[in-house]
Design an enzyme around this catalytic site. Structure first.
Site, PDB file in Angstrom:
ATOM      1  N   GLY A   1      25.100  67.717  43.597  1.00 28.28           N
ATOM      2  CA  GLY A   1      23.858  67.129  43.110  1.00 28.28           C
ATOM      3  C   GLY A   1      23.223  68.052  42.090  1.00 28.28           C
TER       4      GLY A   1
ATOM      5  N   VAL B   1      23.568  69.499  36.057  1.00 31.02           N
ATOM      6  CA  VAL B   1      22.946  70.702  36.616  1.00 31.02           C
ATOM      7  C   VAL B   1      22.130  71.433  35.557  1.00 31.02           C
ATOM      8  CG1 VAL B   1      23.366  72.910  37.779  1.00 31.02           C
ATOM      9  CG2 VAL B   1      24.835  70.935  38.288  1.00 31.02           C
TER      10      VAL B   1
ATOM     11  N   LYS C   1      37.193  76.246  45.717  1.00 34.56           N
ATOM     12  CA  LYS C   1      36.142  76.852  46.528  1.00 34.56           C
ATOM     13  C   LYS C   1      36.750  77.714  47.632  1.00 34.56           C
ATOM     14  CE  LYS C   1      33.023  73.048  45.472  1.00 34.56           C
ATOM     15  NZ  LYS C   1      32.708  71.642  45.849  1.00 34.56           N
TER      16      LYS C   1
ATOM     17  N   ASP D   1      39.380  70.503  44.026  1.00 36.84           N
ATOM     18  CA  ASP D   1      38.033  71.087  44.034  1.00 36.84           C
ATOM     19  C   ASP D   1      37.850  71.974  45.270  1.00 36.84           C
ATOM     20  OD1 ASP D   1      34.970  70.859  43.203  1.00 36.84           O
ATOM     21  OD2 ASP D   1      35.094  70.443  45.348  1.00 36.84           O
TER      22      ASP D   1
ATOM     23  N   GLU E   1      33.856  60.439  41.076  1.00 38.79           N
ATOM     24  CA  GLU E   1      34.010  60.284  39.633  1.00 38.79           C
ATOM     25  C   GLU E   1      34.975  59.130  39.330  1.00 38.79           C
ATOM     26  OE1 GLU E   1      33.474  63.323  37.301  1.00 38.79           O
ATOM     27  OE2 GLU E   1      32.696  64.669  38.822  1.00 38.79           O
TER      28      GLU E   1
ATOM     29  N   ILE F   1      24.034  75.340  49.228  1.00 36.58           N
ATOM     30  CA  ILE F   1      24.092  76.141  50.454  1.00 36.58           C
ATOM     31  C   ILE F   1      24.293  77.613  50.107  1.00 36.58           C
ATOM     32  CG2 ILE F   1      25.268  76.509  52.649  1.00 36.58           C
ATOM     33  CD1 ILE F   1      26.374  73.663  52.406  1.00 36.58           C
TER      34      ILE F   1
END
Lengths: 445, 445
Positions: free
Chosen positions: A307, A17, A206, A202, A191, A137
């Site tokens: 991504g 990123v 979130k 994960d 991964e 998003i």
């Protein structure tokens, strides 16, 4: 070129990123300056190894291993290192030296969010983290600002792209979990160590972030009930399909009206979602967050959940916002956590269940099972044999099955998690039940 | 109750949305104060007739016909009167007397947006308008802030609930436009005078607002090409279905790379959308905005596009944001319009088309039609007879059709709007063409 004020931007981390953020900041510099009302000047990029290969071409002189020097004097610090330390220390340093901070670090916010937000409040800095949940998003601003006057009742989110990719391929191809996982790893969707994704860690991070925003309450990560998808096999996917469902790993954040007032439940698990629900058609590695609010009704936010360049979009939106705020002046707006709603223990959560059993095929079996469920306060909505037989009553068919073992799929009305799990234990121990094949929750019905 | 600062909120208008905003502000007063960091005190509600019946029960003493007195001294002014005047005058007065303003007035923003934003910039006030496009769906903040670091390539929005309700019922029931419109009026989904909806005026206003945000350019309403849905009949819906499409009224905002740089196109028309596109499954009166951005990729925002309480949710989110900003200090952040991209003339827009013709059934007809298309620089992608016949080549079948008239559906590759419309004129004038049945654009392929 307009004579804008210069804002000094420090970037911590140049991974997937970070390198995209740096590249886009440079590539679109004039455009971003026009939007931000300020030149966004990258003063440096802190990395562990200045000579490591990068995904994009960036001037070598920008790189440094000295993050602390970079932070001093920066107007905006972008933290894209990931992990807890040293990210936490650097973010706090940045805040205390007067910078606004932008981070995509869900692990850090889910575990140390209150400490970081409190530090920002103390000095009037702002923390931006649109990229920390559901990638590209826009979901943080909608929850934090657009829905700030509403009362969120429930969030159901597909917030982990890797697990959605795996479950979607299992659903469309009838493939096995292990095979799809291996392919996902080869394609870079998973991964080498997939634990954080497939065990739901994960998604749980979130979920904690989304629930904190939605319910104006600091939700600690350890309050999130978490189950992964490793036990999902091809036969469960197939059974779900026959029953009109698709299995998705969901982050569910729910406001529950108790007699003493509202409580909240935050949980991550694979669930059966009706095929006509909008979340059912979220394919591949995409994410979607379905929000039910008292006034707004049903909303859905859909897009790429991960991504490098997609996540960079969210980071850059935050950088422009931070720059605009710098120009506008005033102090940062802190997180809204004053509702401070109590957390409903997981055992008290009410959901519908689908319990699949292999049972002995003899007279009175169904009566025994029905009695166990009834004694456990679990009310039966449907009973089906998984082997289709168009004739006769399903209950009668179970008793009449010519084989020694019958497969029973029991759909329940809403029942309490604790009652259900105790009931399943009693079913497993009963001598009419050969095996509890699966217990899945149903969401979105 | 925490000792928050009081902010004086003036409400202009108590119609379907306004009365819900007032009711929710009072009902959730403590909760909203905790979130905003300020008590939001309604100091009055300006209406034309204080004794008119209201959808919700509100204290009579709040009502006044004297909007101007109410505005003086208000910290936040909520304008929900609709229409251009006196809404415009009141909003400007509010801004000039130091208030932040919240409005859902798409007509006003689409026609006088620059004047209002400029006035706010002059005094450092902020204009909030989340409710002005797509009702309860958070789309303004995502475009204005979350995507501020990205480059929006294209927006395709279903932004008018009435027309989506009509087209969806025509699609699911095979009903005629006039019948569904009448039922929609009876059910309250369409107004007694449905012109603003069915002729695309409402969608065009929202398109201008979304395009201005997405492209950082003031897009005037008269730059929006607009066509309504009154010419859509049951046979067109049926033909679309057979070809794998659904007809939706779309607001399309597009960035087009021209040799001299990017230009933008903003247009509203009924279009053929592939059934597998996410917009195809937006049913009933719902809205959805599909956004394609350079870095973020594809995003979609879905929810209720209208309704009193749904729109009130968006208004209240803005009120809380305005309150937080008041507490935080600093000046407002103006609209980003410095990109100032030129508007591509509608005739230069490139899209795919589906042209349906009734043609004479004789030798050489298709050759004549193909020649007209080719001379007009319109390249044919597919040719189909609408009456299915599994045998033989479609081109051969046209010539061989035993009836006097054959129905031809021609799908084109991307062609320029001007070339296409000139070509359709030549087709209509040709003696081999009996009738041009329909010309529809294809979007989202």
């Amino acid at each position: 070129m307009t004579d804008y004020r210069r804002l000094r931007v420090a970037l911590l981390g140049a991974g997937v990123v970070g390198s995209q953020v740096a590249a886009l900041l440079r590539q679109h510099a004039d455009e971003l300056a026009d939007r931000a009302g300020a030149h966004l000047e990258i003063v440096g990029i802190a990395v562990r190894d200045v000579d490591a290969p990068r995904a994009v071409d960036l001037p070598r002189e920008l790189f440094t291993t000295d993050a602390e020097s970079l932070i001093v004097g920066a107007d905006i610090v972008i933290e894209l290192m990931g992990g807890i330390e040293p990210a936490r220390t650097y973010l706090l340093q940045a805040i205390n030296s007067g910078a606004d901070v932008v981070t995509a670090n869900k692990a850090l916010l889910a575990t140390h969010g209150p400490e970081i937000f409190e530090a920002a409040d103390q000095v009037g800095a702002q923390v931006y983290y649109e990229a920390a949940a559901a990638g590209a998003i826009p979901i943080i601003r909608p929850l934090r600002d657009s829905l700030a006057g509403d009362r969120v009742q429930r969030i159901m989110g597909i917030v982990n792209g890797t697990t959605n990719y795996i479950l979607d391929r299992m659903d469309t191809e009838g493939a096995d979990f292990a095979d799809v996982l291996r392919q996902a790893q080869e394609l870079g969707y998973a991964e080498a160590d997939p634990t954080a994704d497939i065990e739901g860690y994960d998604a749980a991070q979130k979920a904690a972030i989304l629930a904190s925003l939605a319910f104006h309450t600091s939700v600690p990560l350890d309050a999130v009930h978490r189950e992964g998808i490793t036990q999902i096999d091809a036969s469960m996917i197939e059974s779900a399909r026959k029953a009109g469902y698709v299995i998705k790993l969901l982050a569910v954040c729910e406001r529950v009206a108790e007699e003493t007032g509202d409580e909240i439940s935050v949980r991550v698990y694979p669930a059966l979602v009706p095929r006509e629900h909008p979340l059912a058609s979220v394919h591949g590695a995409n994410n979607a967050v379905f929000v039910q609010a008292e006034a707004a009704g049903n909303l859905m936010f859909y897009g790429a959940g991960a991504g490098g360049v997609q996540t960079a979009s969210a980071v850059l939106g935050d950088v422009v916002s931070a720059a605009r705020r710098h120009i506008a002046g005033g102090v940062g707006v802190g997180e809204s956590t004053r509702a401070n709603l109590p957390l409903l223990p997981f055992g008290k959560v009410n959901t519908q269940y689908q319990v699949t059993l292999e049972v002995a095929d003899r007279q009175g079996v169904l009566a025994t099972i029905a009695t166990i469920l009834s004694e456990g306060d679990v009310s039966i909505a449907t009973v089906e044999q998984t082997v289709a037989d168009e004739s006769g009553d399903p209950l009668a068919r179970v008793a009449a099955d010519p084989r020694g073992i019958a497969k029973l799929v029991i759909g329940t009305h809403k029942a309490q998690e604790q009652n259900l799990s105790e009931t399943v234990e009693r079913l497993a121990a009963s001598d009419v039940v050969d095996r509890v094949v699966s217990v899945l929750r149903v969401e979105g019905d």
